[in-house]
Design an enzyme around this catalytic site. Structure first.
Site, PDB file in Angstrom:
ATOM      1  N   ASN A  10       0.817  -1.141   0.094  1.00  0.00           N
ATOM      2  CA  ASN A  10      -0.184   0.075   0.009  1.00  0.00           C
ATOM      3  C   ASN A  10       1.007   1.253   0.230  1.00  0.00           C
ATOM      4  OD1 ASN A  10      -1.838   1.978   0.509  1.00  0.00           O
ATOM      5  ND2 ASN A  10      -2.260   1.260   2.650  1.00  0.00           N
ATOM      6  N   LYS A  12      -0.052   4.111  -0.218  1.00  0.00           N
ATOM      7  CA  LYS A  12      -0.704   5.367   0.549  1.00  0.00           C
ATOM      8  C   LYS A  12      -0.595   6.572  -0.529  1.00  0.00           C
ATOM      9  CE  LYS A  12       0.597   3.479   4.957  1.00  0.00           C
ATOM     10  NZ  LYS A  12       0.242   3.857   6.299  1.00  0.00           N
ATOM     11  N   HIS A  96      -9.563   0.828   4.891  1.00  0.00           N
ATOM     12  CA  HIS A  96      -8.170   1.243   5.743  1.00  0.00           C
ATOM     13  C   HIS A  96      -8.412   2.194   6.720  1.00  0.00           C
ATOM     14  CE1 HIS A  96      -4.124   2.548   6.416  1.00  0.00           C
ATOM     15  NE2 HIS A  96      -3.563   1.528   5.905  1.00  0.00           N
ATOM     16  N   GLU A  98      -6.760   4.562   8.049  1.00  0.00           N
ATOM     17  CA  GLU A  98      -6.465   5.849   7.913  1.00  0.00           C
ATOM     18  C   GLU A  98      -7.813   6.534   7.373  1.00  0.00           C
ATOM     19  OE1 GLU A  98      -3.042   5.638   5.541  1.00  0.00           O
ATOM     20  OE2 GLU A  98      -1.894   4.867   7.345  1.00  0.00           O
ATOM     21  N   GLU A 166      -5.176  -5.228  10.697  1.00  0.00           N
ATOM     22  CA  GLU A 166      -4.136  -4.107  10.840  1.00  0.00           C
ATOM     23  C   GLU A 166      -4.558  -3.466  12.233  1.00  0.00           C
ATOM     24  OE1 GLU A 166      -2.305  -3.123   6.970  1.00  0.00           O
ATOM     25  OE2 GLU A 166      -4.283  -1.875   7.125  1.00  0.00           O
ATOM     26  N   GLY A 172       2.259   2.471  10.711  1.00  0.00           N
ATOM     27  CA  GLY A 172       3.167   3.607  10.434  1.00  0.00           C
ATOM     28  C   GLY A 172       4.055   3.874  11.557  1.00  0.00           C
ATOM     29  N   SER A 212       3.565  -2.117  10.342  1.00  0.00           N
ATOM     30  CA  SER A 212       4.958  -1.892  10.496  1.00  0.00           C
ATOM     31  C   SER A 212       5.960  -3.072  10.099  1.00  0.00           C
ATOM     32  CB  SER A 212       5.459  -1.633  11.964  1.00  0.00           C
ATOM     33  OG  SER A 212       4.846   0.003  12.224  1.00  0.00           O
TER      34      SER A 212
HETATM   35  C1  PEP Z   1      -0.866  -0.016   5.690  1.00  0.00           C
HETATM   36  O1  PEP Z   1      -0.650   1.341   5.302  1.00  0.00           O
HETATM   37  O2  PEP Z   1      -1.710  -0.718   5.548  1.00  0.00           O
HETATM   38  C2  PEP Z   1       0.400  -0.308   6.656  1.00  0.00           C
HETATM   39  C3  PEP Z   1       0.272  -1.332   7.439  1.00  0.00           C
HETATM   40  O3  PEP Z   1       1.343   0.628   6.955  1.00  0.00           O
HETATM   41  P1  PEP Z   1       2.766   0.207   7.641  1.00  0.00           P
HETATM   42  O4  PEP Z   1       3.429  -0.830   6.990  1.00  0.00           O
HETATM   43  O5  PEP Z   1       3.684   1.591   7.198  1.00  0.00           O
HETATM   44  O6  PEP Z   1       2.596   0.062   8.854  1.00  0.00           O
END
Ligand code: PEP
Length: 254
Positions: A10, A12, A96, A98, A166, A172, A212
């Site tokens: 992803n 983003k 997601h 976010e 997640e 992040g 992460s």
């Molecule tokens: C994501 O955006 O779905 C995500 C898991 O981000 P990150 O790997 O940066 O934590």
């Protein structure tokens, strides 16, 4: 029932034309396991979807990061599922965290979007996950079950759905869930699917972890029995994404 390992990247809201070219050439040169072992789906921002799709190796696929809840029309700024299908974009990420937190997307709204995207023939990476406060309050499972229920109530066919667990506190932040924490939630989610959808859906639906994930921690996570892959944010923009794809080998030899 075998569940093929799945790795989603992803991107983003990141990338310039030059950066996209560089990332795609790194992906194209990557020595990764075959399509029989791992399914790889790259999700650039909407504007880069056509160029990524046309320049990316043919064993990797692309995903949009969102799509509209119903047929397009007078919805300024939105992208419809029909448009993605028209451009032969096979996958979409929905729900997601976010978008849930920044844009107020409710579980019901996400469930409606998942149902509509599926009705148009898209494959869906459906994201769920608890905040730190919810985890600390001991409500992790109640939260992810409610988010999954809002999807389950609206769909009947799970064959085109990948469920991405997640934890919001891990996205992040560099603070990855431990393999045991991830496995615990994945196991519970599978139990939830067994009891509330069907044993067949529970056994066959891929539940991937995001938060992460890096080249350094992916192998230990991948070895967890109920973890079927990853949704990767930050590290999907870097060469270490290739190592994350390679962690599918851990599963093969398990
Ligand atoms: C994501 O955006 O779905 C995500 C898991 O981000 P990150 O790997 O940066 O934590």
């Amino acid at each position: 029932m075998a569940r093929k390992f799945f790795v989603g990247g992803n991107w983003k809201c990141n990338g310039t034309t030059e950066e996209v070219k560089k990332i795609v050439s790194t992906l194209n040169a990557g020595d990764v396991p075959s399509q029989d072992v791992v399914e790889v789906v790259i999700s650039p921002p909407f504007v880069f979807l056509p160029v990524v799709k046309s320049s990316l190796r043919s064993d990797f696929h692309v995903a949009a990061q969102n799509c509209w809840i119903k047929k397009g029309g007078a919805y300024t700024g939105e992208i419809s599922a029909e448009m993605l299908v028209n451009l032969e974009i096979p996958w979409v990420i929905l729900g997601h965290s976010e978008r849930r937190s920044l844009l107020g997307e409710s579980s019901e709204f996400v469930g409606d979007k998942v149902a509509y995207a599926l009705s148009q023939g898209l494959n869906v990476i459906a994201c769920i996950g608890e905040t730190l406060e919810q985890r600390e309050a001991g409500s992790t499972m109640a939260v992810v079950a409610a988010q999954t229920k809002a999807i389950a109530e609206r769909i009947t066919d799970w064959t085109k759905v990948v469920l991405a667990y997640e934890p919001v506190w891990a996205i992040g932040t560099g603070k990855v869930a431990t393999p045991a924490q991830a496995q615990e939630v994945h196991f519970e989610l599978r139990k939830w699917l067994q009891a509330n959808v069907s044993p067949q859906v529970s056994a066959s639906t891929r539940i991937i972890y995001g938060g992460s994930v890096s080249g350094g921690n992916c192998k230990e996570l991948a070895a967890q029995p109920d973890l079927d892959g990853f949704l990767v944010g930050g590290a999907s923009l870097k060469p270490e994404f290739i190592d994350i794809i390679k962690s599918a080998e851990v599963k093969k030899s398990a």
